[in-house]
Scaffold this active site. Sequence first.
Site, PDB file in Angstrom:
ATOM      1  N   CYS A 138       5.422   7.429   2.745  1.00  0.00           N
ATOM      2  CA  CYS A 138       5.842   7.431   4.150  1.00  0.00           C
ATOM      3  C   CYS A 138       6.703   6.217   4.477  1.00  0.00           C
ATOM      4  O   CYS A 138       7.474   6.249   5.433  1.00  0.00           O
ATOM      5  CB  CYS A 138       4.633   7.487   5.077  1.00  0.00           C
ATOM      6  SG  CYS A 138       3.490   6.090   4.891  1.00  0.00           S
ATOM      7  N   ASN A 139       6.581   5.158   3.682  1.00  0.00           N
ATOM      8  CA  ASN A 139       7.317   3.927   3.980  1.00  0.00           C
ATOM      9  C   ASN A 139       8.501   3.665   3.064  1.00  0.00           C
ATOM     10  O   ASN A 139       9.265   2.724   3.316  1.00  0.00           O
ATOM     11  CB  ASN A 139       6.379   2.720   3.904  1.00  0.00           C
ATOM     12  CG  ASN A 139       5.446   2.653   5.091  1.00  0.00           C
ATOM     13  OD1 ASN A 139       5.787   3.108   6.179  1.00  0.00           O
ATOM     14  ND2 ASN A 139       4.264   2.108   4.887  1.00  0.00           N
ATOM     15  N   ARG A 140       8.683   4.432   1.999  1.00  0.00           N
ATOM     16  CA  ARG A 140       9.762   4.129   1.061  1.00  0.00           C
ATOM     17  C   ARG A 140      10.139   5.333   0.212  1.00  0.00           C
ATOM     18  O   ARG A 140       9.313   6.215  -0.059  1.00  0.00           O
ATOM     19  CB  ARG A 140       9.362   2.975   0.153  1.00  0.00           C
ATOM     20  CG  ARG A 140       8.287   3.299  -0.869  1.00  0.00           C
ATOM     21  CD  ARG A 140       7.880   2.085  -1.692  1.00  0.00           C
ATOM     22  NE  ARG A 140       7.224   1.084  -0.871  1.00  0.00           N
ATOM     23  CZ  ARG A 140       7.760  -0.109  -0.595  1.00  0.00           C
ATOM     24  NH1 ARG A 140       8.915  -0.448  -1.087  1.00  0.00           N
ATOM     25  NH2 ARG A 140       7.097  -0.960   0.179  1.00  0.00           N
TER      26      ARG A 140
ATOM     27  N   ALA B 106      -5.712  16.819   4.883  1.00  0.00           N
ATOM     28  CA  ALA B 106      -6.969  16.393   4.260  1.00  0.00           C
ATOM     29  C   ALA B 106      -6.715  15.444   3.093  1.00  0.00           C
ATOM     30  O   ALA B 106      -7.535  15.333   2.188  1.00  0.00           O
ATOM     31  CB  ALA B 106      -7.752  17.611   3.784  1.00  0.00           C
TER      32      ALA B 106
ATOM     33  N   SER C 199       4.631  -4.031   1.521  1.00  0.00           N
ATOM     34  CA  SER C 199       4.114  -2.945   2.350  1.00  0.00           C
ATOM     35  C   SER C 199       4.109  -3.322   3.826  1.00  0.00           C
ATOM     36  O   SER C 199       4.063  -4.496   4.193  1.00  0.00           O
ATOM     37  CB  SER C 199       2.685  -2.580   1.923  1.00  0.00           C
ATOM     38  OG  SER C 199       2.659  -2.107   0.594  1.00  0.00           O
TER      39      SER C 199
ATOM     40  N   GLU D  81      -5.462  11.509   1.448  1.00  0.00           N
ATOM     41  CA  GLU D  81      -6.090  10.193   1.441  1.00  0.00           C
ATOM     42  C   GLU D  81      -5.952   9.492   2.786  1.00  0.00           C
ATOM     43  O   GLU D  81      -6.910   8.876   3.279  1.00  0.00           O
ATOM     44  CB  GLU D  81      -5.459   9.333   0.338  1.00  0.00           C
ATOM     45  CG  GLU D  81      -6.097   7.963   0.193  1.00  0.00           C
ATOM     46  CD  GLU D  81      -5.482   7.147  -0.925  1.00  0.00           C
ATOM     47  OE1 GLU D  81      -5.885   5.981  -1.096  1.00  0.00           O
ATOM     48  OE2 GLU D  81      -4.592   7.661  -1.636  1.00  0.00           O
TER      49      GLU D  81
ATOM     50  N   GLN E 179      -3.181   1.160  -1.203  1.00  0.00           N
ATOM     51  CA  GLN E 179      -2.810   2.561  -1.354  1.00  0.00           C
ATOM     52  C   GLN E 179      -1.525   2.726  -2.153  1.00  0.00           C
ATOM     53  O   GLN E 179      -1.383   3.656  -2.939  1.00  0.00           O
ATOM     54  CB  GLN E 179      -2.653   3.213   0.018  1.00  0.00           C
ATOM     55  CG  GLN E 179      -2.460   4.727  -0.047  1.00  0.00           C
ATOM     56  CD  GLN E 179      -2.369   5.346   1.344  1.00  0.00           C
ATOM     57  OE1 GLN E 179      -2.282   4.643   2.342  1.00  0.00           O
ATOM     58  NE2 GLN E 179      -2.379   6.660   1.413  1.00  0.00           N
TER      59      GLN E 179
ATOM     60  N   GLU F 143      -2.138  -4.063   1.248  1.00  0.00           N
ATOM     61  CA  GLU F 143      -2.847  -2.777   1.130  1.00  0.00           C
ATOM     62  C   GLU F 143      -2.802  -2.282  -0.310  1.00  0.00           C
ATOM     63  O   GLU F 143      -1.917  -2.630  -1.088  1.00  0.00           O
ATOM     64  CB  GLU F 143      -2.246  -1.746   2.089  1.00  0.00           C
ATOM     65  CG  GLU F 143      -0.750  -1.490   1.900  1.00  0.00           C
ATOM     66  CD  GLU F 143      -0.462  -0.304   1.012  1.00  0.00           C
ATOM     67  OE1 GLU F 143      -1.427   0.404   0.644  1.00  0.00           O
ATOM     68  OE2 GLU F 143       0.708  -0.087   0.677  1.00  0.00           O
TER      69      GLU F 143
END
Length: 417
Positions: free
Chosen positions: A50-52, A186, A105, A188, A112, A110
């Site tokens: 979602c960020n990269r 559903a 991040s 992570e 993840q 984080e």
Amino acid sequence: MSLFTLGLNHETAPIAVREKLAFAPQELGPAVAELVAMRGVNEAAIVSTCNRTELYAAARDEATLLNWLAQSRQLKPEEIRPFLYRLPDREAAKHVFRVAAGLDSMVLGETQILGQLKDAVREAQDAGGLGPALNGLFQKAFSVAKEVRTQTAIGANSVSMAAAAVKLAERLFPDIADLNVLFIGAGEMIELCATHFAARNPRRLSVSNRTLERGQALASQHGGDAFALAELPERLPQYDIVVTSTASQLPIIGLGAVERAIKARKHRPIFMVDLAVPRDVEAEVGALPDVYLYSVDDLAEVVRQGREERRQAVLDADVIVERSTEEFMQWLDNRALVPTIRALKDHAERLRRHELERAGKLLAKGEDPAAVLESLSLSLSNKFLHAPLAALNQADAAQHGELIAAVRRLYHLHDEE
């Protein structure tokens, strides 16, 4: 071939741009296979979160990567170039080490991203995209992440995206215990959000997912219920808080559906958190007066809290990253010597076998062993010296100094010799 990182992240591009360049999980393998099939690209891996979105490659030049990335997303290179970072060799290695360690991040420290990076590496491996260079790069990155995690306090006081969503909801509503909360997806990220919201004991907790069984499994962990995604439009008015994060390439919550939900709720507000890239909720929904819609970028300020407390940890982590970058570049430079070393050994082995075979034939004919050994040693010596002597004799005046220095260094020659 050189190492390259080509990509964009939450610092260089808004979500409206990032979602155009995002790859769905099922796209990664075919995309990597397509990339390494191109001339000038030996190895490749793609990281898309979602960020990269980032391409890692052993390639001849970055232009090939840029053109492929733009074409694969049906865009023109000039449309995405202003948002991209293009990092060669050492900077590429340093970047992936920082990414793996959580230093690049939105949520500093984080963990993840490390799992996402490992998933991307597995996809690249299965698609035939990994070779010695990238495999060595990523294995070193995983090692750096572990060292940073165990040797620094980078993860201390970290505010996760899930915790940030709860904080924002509590700014709008006095008590989450009085509210109905819906999770869409559903994966992570939804699991993390469900855990954080469930700790506030909402009146009702529901999960809507394309696969009902997986949604039921998650809902049951928190005493909630589940329903199929197809039921979402009619169920939406029942919920005060909606958190969504799916892998859909198109919005699953449109403007019309939310307008109808607000009308059915008699204009009671809805708090919506869209953690998906591409977005699950149409951007126009955010303009509705009774809807409070937040994307991953909107949560940035909340999740950055605590960065000051972790400043020393970042400095400590950067020391590890710098040292590890130097170690990796040394390893990479040494790998570049392998073909030459192998060719030199093969050349010497061919000379050795030829002379040994010739000596064996002379001995079989009854020649004097001492004379055969003398001939063998002289012949080997002459053949080993032929190439460097020829290079010195054939070099022009401008090359003499460099060649002489190289020969003296290679053969450890001193003036007295």
